[in-house]
Design a protein around this motif. Structure first.
Motif, short mmCIF file in Angstrom:
data_model
loop_
_atom_site.label_atom_id
_atom_site.label_comp_id
_atom_site.label_asym_id
_atom_site.label_seq_id
_atom_site.Cartn_x
_atom_site.Cartn_y
_atom_site.Cartn_z
N ALA A 215 0.80 -1.22 0.00
CA ALA A 215 0.00 0.00 0.00
C ALA A 215 0.84 1.27 0.00
O ALA A 215 0.33 2.34 -0.36
N LEU A 216 2.11 1.19 0.42
CA LEU A 216 2.93 2.38 0.61
C LEU A 216 4.26 2.27 -0.13
O LEU A 216 4.78 1.17 -0.32
N THR A 217 4.79 3.42 -0.48
CA THR A 217 6.16 3.48 -0.99
C THR A 217 6.77 4.77 -0.47
O THR A 217 6.08 5.73 -0.16
N GLY A 218 8.11 4.78 -0.36
CA GLY A 218 8.80 5.96 0.16
C GLY A 218 10.08 5.56 0.84
O GLY A 218 10.77 4.62 0.43
N SER A 219 10.40 6.28 1.93
CA SER A 219 11.63 5.99 2.65
C SER A 219 11.57 6.61 4.04
O SER A 219 10.72 7.46 4.34
N ILE A 220 12.50 6.18 4.89
CA ILE A 220 12.64 6.69 6.25
C ILE A 220 14.02 7.32 6.38
O ILE A 220 15.03 6.73 5.98
N SER A 221 14.06 8.52 6.92
CA SER A 221 15.33 9.22 7.08
C SER A 221 16.07 8.71 8.32
O SER A 221 15.47 8.58 9.40
N LEU A 222 17.36 8.44 8.17
CA LEU A 222 18.16 8.04 9.33
C LEU A 222 18.46 9.24 10.23
O LEU A 222 18.87 9.06 11.36
#
Length: 607
Positions: free
Chosen positions: A88-95
């Motif tokens: 359902a989702l796409t993207g990223s997480i910032s470290l």
């Protein structure tokens, strides 16, 4: 000018006044806005630990001053990231900060075009319309700000691969003062993140701190600003839902001396959440069941930041001990079935009520459940609306039967009523007295014909609410030119429904009310034909105004969601068939086409 012409002018003026007022109160629905790289809101948002004032309650991160504008792509690329990939989702997480700040919804597009971009929801600090979540710890009992992880902490990733439902991401940070922090972020197949945070105290002294979650939004987002729909702050605490504050209200909160900004705090003892809701999307921080917390909503004027927080109780971590906390974060579409499952499985009180059911939820909820079930069963939302219309008509049939029987008797009394009008002439008092005597003698209630209409009014507005606020009808196709039942009929009489090379007025403009499509016209015609089954009121002015109503409603509903107009049209057709059949069974012989011809002749004779 005779009285009849005056009445005609008055009826015409009142009809168009109703259209204009209705257009202002119920403006046509426009496509919801989504953050884009070309957005105009360029102030950047970030967070850092704010040291508490002497003797005050420890504070959680606030906001940094604005930074130079960046495009969304530039803001995403400036930090090291872990990819996010789910069905359902796409993207990223910032470290940096371990922020959940880059999120798009794979199952939803901006428009109905196949090549339309998917909806972008969360954006990192520095991007236009920044909107992100961060979880961390705040020091208490004299622990310095740089000893706890905040929004700018550079976390280290353990393991490899993207964040998926099968592969949680584990982040670590050592403050160099004896405390080692770990943050594990997991996500399910839909829109719920689980954030687990631990602190291992390797120092020789005890430390005190408390965990928190922050949801920050830079600037006020694009909104419909329509009173039927709540947009802005949303939350629940121990069974009490809060959906009354919009973004203006956040700016008008009383100044909290500890926050040094407008703020509102609510204590959660057992279950609760807080965040921001849009038309179809929502982002909320969720407190685990039976985990006490304080929900905070505040506004920072300096950088135009709207922020919600969940702060948990202070914990003291002894030397050699480890503390752990688990919290949830929801970001995605307000799908009824998914919110219901989260409410049940995670025991989140009133989570499904994040959908704005309105004051008449006793009607909107069952109507939606029926429509949702029919759509899943049939596979077409337009056919589901038609099926729901038929079910509602069957449910109300006993009441309609009594009403139509009464109107049949009224129809058969029409010749006698005409004689009374001739005898009374211009004497209105005598006319009313003889009419009432006739009704009493024949045991007829002229008001009984209004009962189905009175019952339909709350059903109509409840269905309007369901169609407007629920995501099920967003971009839901029917057949032919009706490819989005949440939007007005795209065809227009002004260009002969596409035959002329002319672009009708855009939705939202004043003249758009005259750019009605095929479905609203069909609704007006069916309403007019249904009207011809009923006896005309004895008063000429009243009859004239009632005669205008189908066309007034045609223009009013022309700017409404086509799903609602589809319901109204189907309702008219079924009502016509029901009433015609019942009247025939009672001995009345309705002559619809004769009445139509007679009405044209009456109109011509008054010219």
């Amino acid at each position: 000018m005779d009285d009849q012409n005056k009445n005609l002018i008055l009826a015409t003026a009142l009809s168009f006044l109703v259209i204009l007022v209705w257009f202002l109160v119920f403006p046509p629905q426009v496509q919801e806005g989504v953050p884009t790289e070309e957005g105009t809101n360029t102030a950047a948002v970030d967070g850092t630990a704010t040291p508490p004032a002497s003797g005050s309650t420890p504070q959680v991160p606030g906001s940094l001053p604005a930074t130079p504008a960046e495009t969304r792509a530039e803001a995403v690329s400036r930090t090291e990231r872990v990819a996010l990939e789910t069905p359902a989702l796409t993207g990223s997480i910032s470290l940096r900060g371990g922020r959940i700040d880059d999120l798009s919804l794979l199952e939803y597009r901006e428009t109905i075009d196949d090549d339309s971009p998917i909806v972008t929801y969360l954006s990192p600090a520095g991007a236009p319309g920044a909107f992100y979540a961060v979880h961390g710890w705040a020091g208490a009992g004299g622990l310095s700000g740089d000893a706890v992880p905040g929004a700018t902490t550079e976390w280290q990733r353990e393991g490899e691969g993207a964040l998926t439902p099968e592969n949680p991401v584990r982040l670590t940070w050592d403050n160099g003062q004896g405390q080692i922090f770990t943050k594990t972020i997991a996500v399910d197949d839909h829109y719920m993140f689980t954030v687990s945070q631990t602190v291992q105290n390797t120092a020789e002294t005890a430390v005190s701190m408390f965990p928190y979650g922050i949801l920050a939004r830079q600037g006020e987002p694009d909104q419909l600003n329509f009173f039927v729909l709540h947009e802005g702050l949303i939350g629940a605490a121990d069974g009490e839902l809060s959906t009354s504050e919009d973004y203006d209200d956040l700016r008008d909160f009383d100044i909290d001396p500890l926050e040094r900004a407008p703020a509102q705090k609510t204590r959660i003892s057992e279950t609760g959440y807080i965040g921001f809701t849009d038309h179809y999307w929502m982002a909320t921080l969720v407190a685990p069941n039976n985990t006490p917390a304080t929900s905070v909503a505040k506004y920072t004027p300096g950088n135009d930041t709207y922020q919600t927080e969940l702060r948990y109780n202070v914990v003291e971590i002894a030397p050699g001990a480890t503390a752990e906390t688990v919290s949830h974060f929801f970001a995605g579409a307000k799908e009824f079935a998914q919110l219901r499952d989260y409410q049940r499985d995670l025991e989140i009180g009133q989570f499904v009520d994040a959908i704005d059911w309105g004051w008449f939820s006793i009607l909107t909820k069952p109507i939606f459940r029926a429509l949702h079930f029919l759509n899943l069963t049939i596979g077409n939302m337009g056919l589901a609306i038609l099926a729901l219309t038929l079910l509602l008509k069957l449910l109300l049939f006993p009441l309609a039967y009594k009403s139509y029987v009464s109107m049949s008797k009224m129809k058969m009394l029409q010749p006698e009523m005409e004689k009374i009008k001739e005898r009374a002439g211009d004497d209105r008092v005598k006319l009313q007295q003889e009419m009432m005597a006739l009704y009493k003698k024949e045991k007829v209630n002229p008001a009984s014909g209004c009962l189905p209409i009175l019952v339909q009014i709350p059903i109509f507005f409840s269905l309007y609410k369901v169609i407007f606020v629920t995501i099920d009808l967003r971009h839901a196709p029917f057949f032919g030119w009706l490819q989005d039942l949440s939007a007005p009929d795209p065809s227009s009489v002004l260009n002969l429904f596409g035959l002329l090379p002319f672009t009708p007025p855009e939705p939202g403009s004043l003249f758009a009310i005259f750019s009605i499509g095929v479905l609203p016209i069909l609704m007006g015609v069916t309403m007019w034909m249904q009207q011809k089954l009923n006896p005309a009121p004895p008063d000429k002015t009243q009859a004239m105004i009632i005669g205008w109503m189908p066309w007034v409603f045609m223009f009013m509903l022309g700017t409404f969601a086509s799903g609602l107009v589809l319901y109204w049209t189907a309702n008219n057709i079924i009502t016509f068939i029901q009433q015609y059949t019942i009247m025939r069974s009672q001995g009345a012989k309705p002559d619809v086409f004769g009445n139509i011809i007679a009405s044209f002749r009456r109109d011509k004779s008054t010219d």
